[in-house]
Scaffold this active site. Structure first.
Site, PDB file in Angstrom:
ATOM      1  N   GLY A   1      61.132  37.856 -38.351  1.00  0.00           N
ATOM      2  CA  GLY A   1      60.000  38.756 -37.850  1.00  0.00           C
ATOM      3  C   GLY A   1      59.228  38.308 -36.801  1.00  0.00           C
ATOM      4  O   GLY A   1      58.310  37.636 -37.008  1.00  0.00           O
TER       5      GLY A   1
ATOM      6  N   SER B   1      53.615  33.691 -33.718  1.00  0.00           N
ATOM      7  CA  SER B   1      53.978  32.644 -34.660  1.00  0.00           C
ATOM      8  C   SER B   1      55.279  31.946 -34.167  1.00  0.00           C
ATOM      9  O   SER B   1      55.264  30.602 -34.271  1.00  0.00           O
ATOM     10  CB  SER B   1      54.082  33.239 -35.990  1.00  0.00           C
TER      11      SER B   1
ATOM     12  N   ASP C   1      64.897  38.990 -35.195  1.00  0.00           N
ATOM     13  CA  ASP C   1      64.331  40.427 -35.164  1.00  0.00           C
ATOM     14  C   ASP C   1      64.777  41.556 -34.434  1.00  0.00           C
ATOM     15  O   ASP C   1      65.616  41.066 -33.311  1.00  0.00           O
ATOM     16  CB  ASP C   1      62.965  40.086 -34.406  1.00  0.00           C
TER      17      ASP C   1
ATOM     18  N   GLY D   1      59.984  46.858 -34.230  1.00  0.00           N
ATOM     19  CA  GLY D   1      58.748  46.994 -35.009  1.00  0.00           C
ATOM     20  C   GLY D   1      58.924  47.334 -36.482  1.00  0.00           C
ATOM     21  O   GLY D   1      60.015  47.863 -36.800  1.00  0.00           O
TER      22      GLY D   1
ATOM     23  N   SER E   1      67.872  41.367 -39.721  1.00  0.00           N
ATOM     24  CA  SER E   1      68.030  40.109 -40.418  1.00  0.00           C
ATOM     25  C   SER E   1      69.000  39.959 -41.657  1.00  0.00           C
ATOM     26  O   SER E   1      69.720  38.907 -41.542  1.00  0.00           O
ATOM     27  CB  SER E   1      66.405  40.042 -41.289  1.00  0.00           C
TER      28      SER E   1
ATOM     29  N   ASP F   1      58.421  36.696 -42.444  1.00  0.00           N
ATOM     30  CA  ASP F   1      57.362  37.577 -42.051  1.00  0.00           C
ATOM     31  C   ASP F   1      57.925  38.879 -41.369  1.00  0.00           C
ATOM     32  O   ASP F   1      57.395  39.334 -40.310  1.00  0.00           O
ATOM     33  CB  ASP F   1      56.211  37.047 -40.983  1.00  0.00           C
TER      34      ASP F   1
ATOM     35  N   HIS G   1      57.660  44.709 -44.699  1.00  0.00           N
ATOM     36  CA  HIS G   1      57.022  44.690 -46.025  1.00  0.00           C
ATOM     37  C   HIS G   1      57.179  45.451 -47.244  1.00  0.00           C
ATOM     38  O   HIS G   1      56.583  45.600 -47.747  1.00  0.00           O
ATOM     39  CB  HIS G   1      55.571  44.647 -45.576  1.00  0.00           C
TER      40      HIS G   1
ATOM     41  N   ASP H   1      51.692  37.076 -45.640  1.00  0.00           N
ATOM     42  CA  ASP H   1      51.142  38.378 -46.121  1.00  0.00           C
ATOM     43  C   ASP H   1      51.324  38.398 -47.652  1.00  0.00           C
ATOM     44  O   ASP H   1      51.695  39.534 -48.055  1.00  0.00           O
ATOM     45  CB  ASP H   1      51.607  39.442 -45.295  1.00  0.00           C
TER      46      ASP H   1
END
Length: 197
Positions: free
Chosen positions: A27, A33, A52, A56, A105, A122, A125, A151
Site C-alpha cells: 500500500g 511512508s 501497490d 487507489g 499484492s 497498509d 481496508h 490503521d
C-alpha cells in the site's frame, strides 16, 4: 500518516534493517511512508520494496471522503498515483533505495520467494484485501522480523474505513507466530517469534 506513527514505523524499519533483509510495504499511495522505509533501508544497507497497483483503495475512489481528483489520469479516467509516488521519491533523493512493484499484492506475493525483515501492511481496508495482504506476505517474514500493521482501531467508533486491519492484527497474535512489541496510536509492531501462520 501522523508524525508519531511515522516515527514509530521508521524506528521499526531501522530495527528490522539490522537483519540484512529487504523491507516491504503493501500500500504505497503517493509515497509518504515509502520514504521512511527507503531512508531506513539506506541507513541499514538494505533495499525497501513497495507493492501497490496505484489505482487507489476503496476510500480513495470518486465520491469517497479521501478521493483526490488530482490523482486521476485524464486519459483513462482512473486513479494513477504512480507518477506522484515517483516524484515523492525523487524529491526525497531516495530513488536508488527502493523498488516499486506495481501490481496487486496477492499476485506479487505468489511469486515472491525471499525472506523479508519487515512487512508493513497498509493496503486495502476491506477484510478481503487486508486478509489477502497478511496471508500473502506474513509467511515471508524471517524469524525475528517485524510485521507492522497500520490503521488498527479496536473501538469501532474510532475507525474511519472498517476494522479489517484490527482483525488482521488479532489474527496475527492468535497465530502464535507473532508477539506485539510496540503500539503507537493506530500502528502496531509485531515480531515473528514462531512458525505457524
Amino acid at each position: 500518516m501522523p508524525v508519531g506513527e511515522g516515527l514509530a514505523l521508521y524506528s521499526a524499519a531501522l530495527e528490522a534493517g539490522r537483519l540484512g533483509l529487504p523491507l516491504l510495504e503493501v500500500g504505497t499511495y503517493c509515497g509518504r511512508s515509502a520514504i521512511l522505509l527507503a531512508d531506513a533501508a539506506r541507513a541499514s544497507g538494505v533495499v525497501a520494496l513497495t507493492v501497490d497497483h496505484h489505482r487507489g483503495s476503496e476510500e480513495q475512489q470518486p465520491g469517497w471522503e479521501y478521493h483526490d481528483p488530482e490523482t486521476v489520469d485524464p486519459e483513462i479516467g482512473l486513479m494513477d498515483t504512480l507518477p506522484t509516488f515517483r516524484r515523492t521519491l525523487h524529491r526525497a533523493g531516495l530513488e536508488e533505495h527502493i523498488v516499486a512493484l506495481v501490481g496487486r499484492s496477492p499476485q506479487v506475493a505468489k511469486v515472491w520467494g525471499s525472506p523479508l525483515g519487515l512487512v508493513f501492511v497498509d493496503g486495502g481496508h476491506t477484510d478481503e484485501h487486508a486478509n489477502a495482504d497478511y496471508e500473502g506476505w506474513a509467511p515471508h517474514i524471517a524469524a525475528g522480523g517485524l510485521l507492522v500493521i497500520h490503521d488498527v482501531f479496536p473501538d469501532p467508533a474510532d475507525e474511519f474505513t472498517g476494522q479489517a486491519p484490527y482483525r488482521v492484527y488479532l489474527r496475527a497474535l492468535a497465530s502464535g507466530a507473532f508477539t506485539e512489541t510496540a503500539a503507537t496510536d493506530s500502528l502496531r509492531v509485531l515480531r515473528r517469534t514462531g512458525a505457524g501462520i
